[in-house]
Enzyme design. Structure first.
Site, PDB file in Angstrom:
ATOM      1  CD  GLU A 146      10.346   0.163   7.942  1.00 13.42           C
ATOM      2  OE1 GLU A 146      10.775  -0.405   6.929  1.00 13.42           O
ATOM      3  OE2 GLU A 146       9.414   0.969   7.943  1.00 13.42           O
ATOM      4  CG  PHE A 246      11.967   7.610  -5.457  1.00 13.08           C
ATOM      5  CD1 PHE A 246      12.502   6.343  -5.462  1.00 13.08           C
ATOM      6  CD2 PHE A 246      10.850   7.854  -4.683  1.00 13.08           C
ATOM      7  CE1 PHE A 246      11.944   5.323  -4.717  1.00 13.08           C
ATOM      8  CE2 PHE A 246      10.277   6.845  -3.926  1.00 13.08           C
ATOM      9  CZ  PHE A 246      10.819   5.582  -3.944  1.00 13.08           C
ATOM     10  CB  ALA A 249       6.137  13.085 -13.528  1.00 13.66           C
ATOM     11  N   GLY A 250       3.892  11.762 -11.677  1.00 13.22           N
ATOM     12  CA  GLY A 250       2.602  11.084 -11.595  1.00 13.22           C
ATOM     13  C   GLY A 250       1.607  11.915 -10.814  1.00 13.22           C
ATOM     14  CB  CYS A 257       6.484   5.448   4.789  1.00 10.20           C
ATOM     15  SG  CYS A 257       6.613   3.945   5.731  1.00 10.20           S
ATOM     16  NE  ARG A 324      -1.430   1.718   5.928  1.00 11.07           N
ATOM     17  CZ  ARG A 324      -0.511   1.164   6.699  1.00 11.07           C
ATOM     18  NH1 ARG A 324      -0.349   1.585   7.927  1.00 11.07           N
ATOM     19  NH2 ARG A 324       0.232   0.188   6.230  1.00 11.07           N
TER      20      ARG A 324
HETATM   21  C1  UDX Z   1       8.705   4.157   1.387  1.00  9.67           C
HETATM   22  C2  UDX Z   1      10.238   4.177   1.358  1.00  9.67           C
HETATM   23  O1  UDX Z   1      10.679   3.950   0.020  1.00  9.67           O
HETATM   24  C3  UDX Z   1      10.787   3.143   2.317  1.00  9.67           C
HETATM   25  O2  UDX Z   1      12.201   3.237   2.340  1.00  9.67           O
HETATM   26  C4  UDX Z   1      10.237   3.408   3.715  1.00  9.67           C
HETATM   27  O3  UDX Z   1      10.650   2.413   4.603  1.00  9.67           O
HETATM   28  C5  UDX Z   1       8.718   3.443   3.680  1.00  9.67           C
HETATM   29  O4  UDX Z   1       8.270   4.384   2.715  1.00  9.67           O
HETATM   30  P1  UDX Z   1       6.748   2.632   0.410  1.00  9.67           P
HETATM   31  O5  UDX Z   1       5.795   3.458   1.215  1.00  9.67           O
HETATM   32  O6  UDX Z   1       6.567   1.157   0.406  1.00  9.67           O
HETATM   33  O7  UDX Z   1       8.255   2.899   0.899  1.00  9.67           O
HETATM   34  O8  UDX Z   1       6.612   3.147  -1.086  1.00  9.67           O
HETATM   35  P2  UDX Z   1       7.592   3.600  -2.272  1.00  9.67           P
HETATM   36  O9  UDX Z   1       7.814   2.470  -3.198  1.00  9.67           O
HETATM   37  O10 UDX Z   1       8.770   4.290  -1.770  1.00  9.67           O
HETATM   38  O11 UDX Z   1       6.608   4.641  -3.015  1.00  9.67           O
HETATM   39  C6  UDX Z   1       5.991   5.690  -2.289  1.00  9.67           C
HETATM   40  C7  UDX Z   1       5.047   6.479  -3.172  1.00  9.67           C
HETATM   41  O12 UDX Z   1       5.780   7.311  -4.059  1.00  9.67           O
HETATM   42  C8  UDX Z   1       4.088   5.681  -4.042  1.00  9.67           C
HETATM   43  O13 UDX Z   1       2.790   6.267  -3.970  1.00  9.67           O
HETATM   44  C9  UDX Z   1       4.650   5.807  -5.443  1.00  9.67           C
HETATM   45  O14 UDX Z   1       3.652   5.724  -6.433  1.00  9.67           O
HETATM   46  C10 UDX Z   1       5.254   7.198  -5.374  1.00  9.67           C
HETATM   47  N1  UDX Z   1       6.372   7.403  -6.313  1.00  9.67           N
HETATM   48  C11 UDX Z   1       7.539   6.699  -6.170  1.00  9.67           C
HETATM   49  C12 UDX Z   1       6.248   8.348  -7.336  1.00  9.67           C
HETATM   50  O15 UDX Z   1       5.211   9.001  -7.480  1.00  9.67           O
HETATM   51  N2  UDX Z   1       7.319   8.544  -8.170  1.00  9.67           N
HETATM   52  C13 UDX Z   1       8.478   7.873  -8.052  1.00  9.67           C
HETATM   53  O16 UDX Z   1       9.388   8.115  -8.850  1.00  9.67           O
HETATM   54  C14 UDX Z   1       8.597   6.919  -7.020  1.00  9.67           C
END
Ligand code: UDX
Length: 430
Positions: A146, A246, A249-250, A257, A324
């Site tokens: 998934e 993606f 920056a942060g 996940c 988490r």
């Molecule tokens: C992720 C995957 O995107 C998804 O395909 C998989 O099934 C599960 O893991 P999710 O954990 O819901 O999904 O979060 P996502 O929206 O992908 O963000 C993950 C983390 O990355 C967050 O903490 C977010 O703040 C951070 N992030 C995301 C960044 O720091 N910069 C970005 O440009 C994008």
């Protein structure tokens, strides 16, 4: 010719993935049998009560309740559905490997079975399918990882970019049946072998995590050379080969996940004799990124002993109550380690926070969190934080200093409101 009646679907493990899967298949007209070992949870779900925050999910569960059968009985599942979607969790162990005990307890119950197909949605290391196949040669096995994102899971499920379906020779009936379930949703269906399907999931998440750590390092260099990472990302993202997603920056990625899957892939490679050097750096950069905030505060405040620091947001990203591996956890512990008093507000992740962060003062609004604070850190980019009256906030704080951990606010606007503003890779206040 009569229309084919929709295939019944079995779901094992009604956590976040399992419930989204169950509700979405029910919304497509399928009779769904969803089983969990937690009797209290099954009881609550049967009454239509959900304990997770996922937009659109409560409505979907309520609307399609007549097709959603929650049970604790595996026999009931087996009697009603041929396809069993395995959605139990695979948390990381102390060694960083995935804990497969819940998957294996499902597998044990299918010993000798030749009637059903186990459709693996849980994230498992490459090779898991092969070893299940060795133990249960008569059971059909399909890998169907998934890719749902928290906060948009229902949308993601009903409108997938792609659906990956891995099966080995002999199990075509099962992979055809899974493909038929997903076909009406659109999105490219990738039919492949089991080992490759397992790898697609781990490699996708590891790549996205790499992209984030990469832009975070670029941000850190931008701070040294006076460039603005949001401009750099904009310019980079227009190259189709790079893409603009993606690249924000942060203060690091979190969630259930990315940290788990990156670590699982690193361990999987290591256990197979390959040292995955790049992923070590991806993980380390992410850890350091959370801690760099401390330096941004001390630059303005000196020692943090006795300082009141307000965290805006606790969840690992907006639109979820999930904390988490959230950056807020490391950040609050580090701040307290420096002697600061931490006060926090999150619009949703509030109740859960009480147990997880017992030494953090939880405020009931952003305004109350900021009152009298020496500094604020924007940890989660909840849309409502953009709407705050920043001039009033500056007036209510002891020192109007904000570290925008998600480059979410407009620096010019916040500075005009009286704040010293520090973003991530965006240049700093003098
Ligand atoms: C992720 C995957 O995107 C998804 O395909 C998989 O099934 C599960 O893991 P999710 O954990 O819901 O999904 O979060 P996502 O929206 O992908 O963000 C993950 C983390 O990355 C967050 O903490 C977010 O703040 C951070 N992030 C995301 C960044 O720091 N910069 C970005 O440009 C994008």
């Amino acid at each position: 010719m009569t229309a084919r009646s929709p295939e019944a679907v079995g779901v094992v493990g009604v956590g976040w993935v399992g419930l989204v899967t169950a509700a979405c298949f029910a919304s497509q007209g399928h009779e769904v049998w969803a089983m969990d070992v937690d009797a209290a949870k099954v009881e609550r779900l049967s009454r239509g009560e959900l304990s997770i925050h996922e937009p659109g999910l409560p409505e979907l569960v309520r609307e399609h309740q007549e097709r959603l059968n929650f049970t604790t009985s595996m026999d009931e599942l087996l009697a009603n559905a041929k396809l069993l979607f395995c959605c139990v969790d695979t948390p990381p162990t102390y060694s960083g490997d995935a804990d497969l005990s819940r998957v294996l307890s499902v597998v044990e119950q299918l010993s000798g079975d030749s009637e059903h197909a186990l459709v693996m949605k849980s994230t498992v290391p490459s090779g898991t399918g092969e070893s299940i196949r060795r133990d249960l040669p008569t059971l059909a096995y399909v890998s169907c990882p998934e890719f749902l994102k928290e906060g948009t899971a229902v949308q993601d499920f009903l409108h997938p970019d792609r659906v990956v379906i891995g099966a080995d020779p002999g199990d075509e009936w099962a992979s055809d049946a899974v493909a038929a379930l997903y076909e009406p949703l659109g999105g490219e269906i990738v039919r492949t072998d089991v080992a490759s399907a397992e790898m697609i999931k781990l490699a996708s998440n590891a790549f996205l995590a790499t992209k984030i750590s990469f832009i975070n390092e670029i941000a850190n260099v931008c701070e040294e050379v006076g460039a603005d990472v949001t401009e750099v990302a904009r310019g980079m993202g227009l190259d189709e080969r790079i893409g603009d997603k993606f690249l924000q920056a942060g203060i690091g990625y979190g969630g259930s996940c990315f940290p788990k899957d990156v670590s699982a892939l690193k361990q999987l490679a290591g256990n197979s004799g390959y040292h995955f050097q790049l992923l070590n750096s991806v993980i380390e950069v992410n850890e350091l990124q959370k801690r760099r905030v401390i330096g941004k505060l001390t630059k303005h405040l000196g020692s943090l002993v006795g300082k009141r620091v307000a965290l805006l947001g606790l969840a690992f990203k907006p639109n979820t109550d999930d904390m988490r591996e959230a950056s807020s956890l490391v950040l609050s512990a580090r701040l307290q380690g420096e002697g600061a008093h931490v006060v926090a507000f999150d619009p949703v992740a509030h109740e859960g926070a009480e147990g997880i962060l017992p030494t953090v003062e939880l405020a009931d609004s952003a305004e109350h969190a900021l009152e009298g604070a020496d500094a604020a850190i924007l940890v989660t980019e909840w849309p409502e934080f953009a709407e705050l009256d920043w001039a009033a906030m500056a007036g209510s704080m002891r020192t109007p200093l904000i570290v925008d951990g998600r480059n979410f606010l407009d620096p010019a606007q916040v500075r005009a409101a009286g704040f010293a503003y520090e973003g991530i890779g965006r240049g700093a206040d003098a």
